[in-house]
Write a protein that holds these residues in place. Structure first.
Motif, PDB file in Angstrom:
ATOM      1  N   ASP A   1       0.760  -1.181   0.014  1.00 42.47           N
ATOM      2  CA  ASP A   1      -0.051   0.174   0.048  1.00 42.47           C
ATOM      3  C   ASP A   1       0.808   1.195  -0.064  1.00 42.47           C
ATOM      4  O   ASP A   1       1.400   1.554   1.162  1.00 42.47           O
ATOM      5  CB  ASP A   1      -0.975  -0.032   0.991  1.00 42.47           C
ATOM      6  N   VAL A   2       0.937   1.917  -1.254  1.00 39.77           N
ATOM      7  CA  VAL A   2       1.799   3.101  -1.550  1.00 39.77           C
ATOM      8  C   VAL A   2       1.157   4.306  -0.394  1.00 39.77           C
ATOM      9  O   VAL A   2      -0.016   4.528  -0.867  1.00 39.77           O
ATOM     10  CB  VAL A   2       2.014   3.464  -2.725  1.00 39.77           C
ATOM     11  N   GLN A   3       1.957   4.841   0.407  1.00 40.83           N
ATOM     12  CA  GLN A   3       1.271   6.090   1.089  1.00 40.83           C
ATOM     13  C   GLN A   3       2.441   7.159   1.167  1.00 40.83           C
ATOM     14  O   GLN A   3       3.549   6.903   1.342  1.00 40.83           O
ATOM     15  CB  GLN A   3       0.977   5.687   2.411  1.00 40.83           C
ATOM     16  N   LEU A   4       1.972   8.366   0.906  1.00 42.55           N
ATOM     17  CA  LEU A   4       2.622   9.508   1.084  1.00 42.55           C
ATOM     18  C   LEU A   4       2.122  10.785   2.097  1.00 42.55           C
ATOM     19  O   LEU A   4       0.881  10.757   1.660  1.00 42.55           O
ATOM     20  CB  LEU A   4       2.945  10.313  -0.262  1.00 42.55           C
ATOM     21  N   GLN A   5       2.821  11.080   2.889  1.00 39.65           N
ATOM     22  CA  GLN A   5       2.222  12.088   3.823  1.00 39.65           C
ATOM     23  C   GLN A   5       3.140  13.213   4.199  1.00 39.65           C
ATOM     24  O   GLN A   5       4.143  13.482   4.379  1.00 39.65           O
ATOM     25  CB  GLN A   5       2.097  11.335   5.336  1.00 39.65           C
ATOM     26  N   ALA A   6       2.408  14.500   3.371  1.00 43.10           N
ATOM     27  CA  ALA A   6       3.118  15.594   3.436  1.00 43.10           C
ATOM     28  C   ALA A   6       2.624  16.342   4.765  1.00 43.10           C
ATOM     29  O   ALA A   6       1.526  16.203   5.227  1.00 43.10           O
ATOM     30  CB  ALA A   6       2.475  16.343   2.120  1.00 43.10           C
ATOM     31  N   SER A   7       3.546  17.146   5.407  1.00 39.15           N
ATOM     32  CA  SER A   7       3.196  17.882   6.507  1.00 39.15           C
ATOM     33  C   SER A   7       4.128  19.145   6.554  1.00 39.15           C
ATOM     34  O   SER A   7       4.929  19.340   5.732  1.00 39.15           O
ATOM     35  CB  SER A   7       3.552  17.224   7.658  1.00 39.15           C
ATOM     36  N   GLY A   8       4.053  20.338   7.390  1.00 37.04           N
ATOM     37  CA  GLY A   8       4.797  21.221   7.611  1.00 37.04           C
ATOM     38  C   GLY A   8       4.332  22.533   7.155  1.00 37.04           C
ATOM     39  O   GLY A   8       4.822  23.539   7.460  1.00 37.04           O
ATOM     40  N   GLY A   9       3.210  22.497   6.482  1.00 36.06           N
ATOM     41  CA  GLY A   9       2.448  23.833   5.820  1.00 36.06           C
ATOM     42  C   GLY A   9       2.161  24.726   7.237  1.00 36.06           C
ATOM     43  O   GLY A   9       2.175  24.503   8.392  1.00 36.06           O
TER      44      GLY A   9
ATOM     45  N   CYS B   1       3.205  15.911  -2.252  1.00 34.73           N
ATOM     46  CA  CYS B   1       4.423  15.279  -2.808  1.00 34.73           C
ATOM     47  C   CYS B   1       3.769  14.276  -3.456  1.00 34.73           C
ATOM     48  O   CYS B   1       2.720  13.641  -3.321  1.00 34.73           O
ATOM     49  CB  CYS B   1       5.306  14.702  -1.672  1.00 34.73           C
ATOM     50  N   ALA B   2       4.678  13.688  -4.486  1.00 34.10           N
ATOM     51  CA  ALA B   2       4.284  12.522  -5.272  1.00 34.10           C
ATOM     52  C   ALA B   2       5.521  11.690  -5.616  1.00 34.10           C
ATOM     53  O   ALA B   2       6.588  12.094  -5.743  1.00 34.10           O
ATOM     54  CB  ALA B   2       3.520  12.874  -6.551  1.00 34.10           C
ATOM     55  N   ALA B   3       5.247  10.218  -5.756  1.00 35.91           N
ATOM     56  CA  ALA B   3       6.269   9.492  -6.156  1.00 35.91           C
ATOM     57  C   ALA B   3       6.037   9.430  -7.795  1.00 35.91           C
ATOM     58  O   ALA B   3       5.010   9.492  -8.232  1.00 35.91           O
ATOM     59  CB  ALA B   3       5.788   7.769  -5.725  1.00 35.91           C
ATOM     60  N   LEU B   4       7.269   9.363  -8.276  1.00 33.95           N
ATOM     61  CA  LEU B   4       7.199   9.738 -10.027  1.00 33.95           C
ATOM     62  C   LEU B   4       7.721   8.361 -10.477  1.00 33.95           C
ATOM     63  O   LEU B   4       8.350   7.728 -10.051  1.00 33.95           O
ATOM     64  CB  LEU B   4       8.249  10.785 -10.178  1.00 33.95           C
ATOM     65  N   SER B   5       7.182   8.298 -11.675  1.00 40.28           N
ATOM     66  CA  SER B   5       7.411   7.046 -12.768  1.00 40.28           C
ATOM     67  C   SER B   5       8.814   7.308 -13.292  1.00 40.28           C
ATOM     68  O   SER B   5       9.768   8.213 -13.069  1.00 40.28           O
ATOM     69  CB  SER B   5       6.393   6.834 -13.757  1.00 40.28           C
TER      70      SER B   5
ATOM     71  N   GLN C   1      -1.376  13.330   0.651  1.00 40.79           N
ATOM     72  CA  GLN C   1      -2.418  14.432   1.039  1.00 40.79           C
ATOM     73  C   GLN C   1      -1.633  15.601   1.175  1.00 40.79           C
ATOM     74  O   GLN C   1      -0.304  15.840   1.358  1.00 40.79           O
ATOM     75  CB  GLN C   1      -2.785  14.238   2.411  1.00 40.79           C
ATOM     76  N   GLY C   2      -2.413  16.896   0.695  1.00 37.79           N
ATOM     77  CA  GLY C   2      -1.835  18.000   0.512  1.00 37.79           C
ATOM     78  C   GLY C   2      -1.239  18.888   1.972  1.00 37.79           C
ATOM     79  O   GLY C   2      -2.296  18.448   2.966  1.00 37.79           O
ATOM     80  N   THR C   3      -0.461  19.715   2.020  1.00 37.44           N
ATOM     81  CA  THR C   3      -0.390  20.698   3.313  1.00 37.44           C
ATOM     82  C   THR C   3      -0.284  22.064   2.721  1.00 37.44           C
ATOM     83  O   THR C   3       0.146  22.450   1.718  1.00 37.44           O
ATOM     84  CB  THR C   3       0.784  20.364   3.872  1.00 37.44           C
ATOM     85  N   LEU C   4      -1.067  22.847   3.343  1.00 33.24           N
ATOM     86  CA  LEU C   4      -1.213  24.087   3.069  1.00 33.24           C
ATOM     87  C   LEU C   4      -0.214  25.140   3.383  1.00 33.24           C
ATOM     88  O   LEU C   4      -0.323  25.223   4.640  1.00 33.24           O
ATOM     89  CB  LEU C   4      -2.741  24.675   3.376  1.00 33.24           C
TER      90      LEU C   4
END
Length: 117
Positions: A1-9, A95-99, A109-112
């Protein structure tokens, strides 16, 4: 299960700084490029910066010299240091993983980030 979690905004004034983090799990992080993208209100999502599996970096001209991308494979984390912020930097940052062809294949998920004038 690919997961990416953005934070810090957050909310900062013009000229201020923030550090965004993207923590990855569920895939072989070391072998993938990671990108940061942003979407401002009423606008299309656009690339901000990318870092390859071996550490090569790319910056959009609008942020070059102000933002810095880095990765820590031990922590499975990619950072984006935002400095000298301008109101036009206001956006939700993703953020995103790229091919292999540098196209996003999995989004976090985005961070504002809001920069006041």
């Amino acid at each position: 299960d690919v997961q990416l979690q953005a934070s810090g905004g957050g909310l900062v004034q013009t000229g201020g700084s923030l550090r965004l983090s993207c923590v990855a799990s569920g895939f072989n992080f070391d072998d993938y490029a990671i990108g940061w993208f942003r979407q401002a209100p009423g606008k299309e999502r656009e690339v901000v910066s990318c870092i390859s599996d071996d550490g090569a970096t790319f910056y959009d001209d609008s942020v070059k010299g102000r933002f810095t991308i880095a990765r820590d494979n031990t922590k499975k984390t990619v950072y984006l240091q935002l400095s000298s912020l301008k109101p036009e930097d206001t956006a939700v940052y993703y953020c995103a993983a790229l091919s292999g062809s540098w196209s996003p294949i999995s989004w976090g998920q985005g961070t504002l980030v809001t920069v006041s004038s």
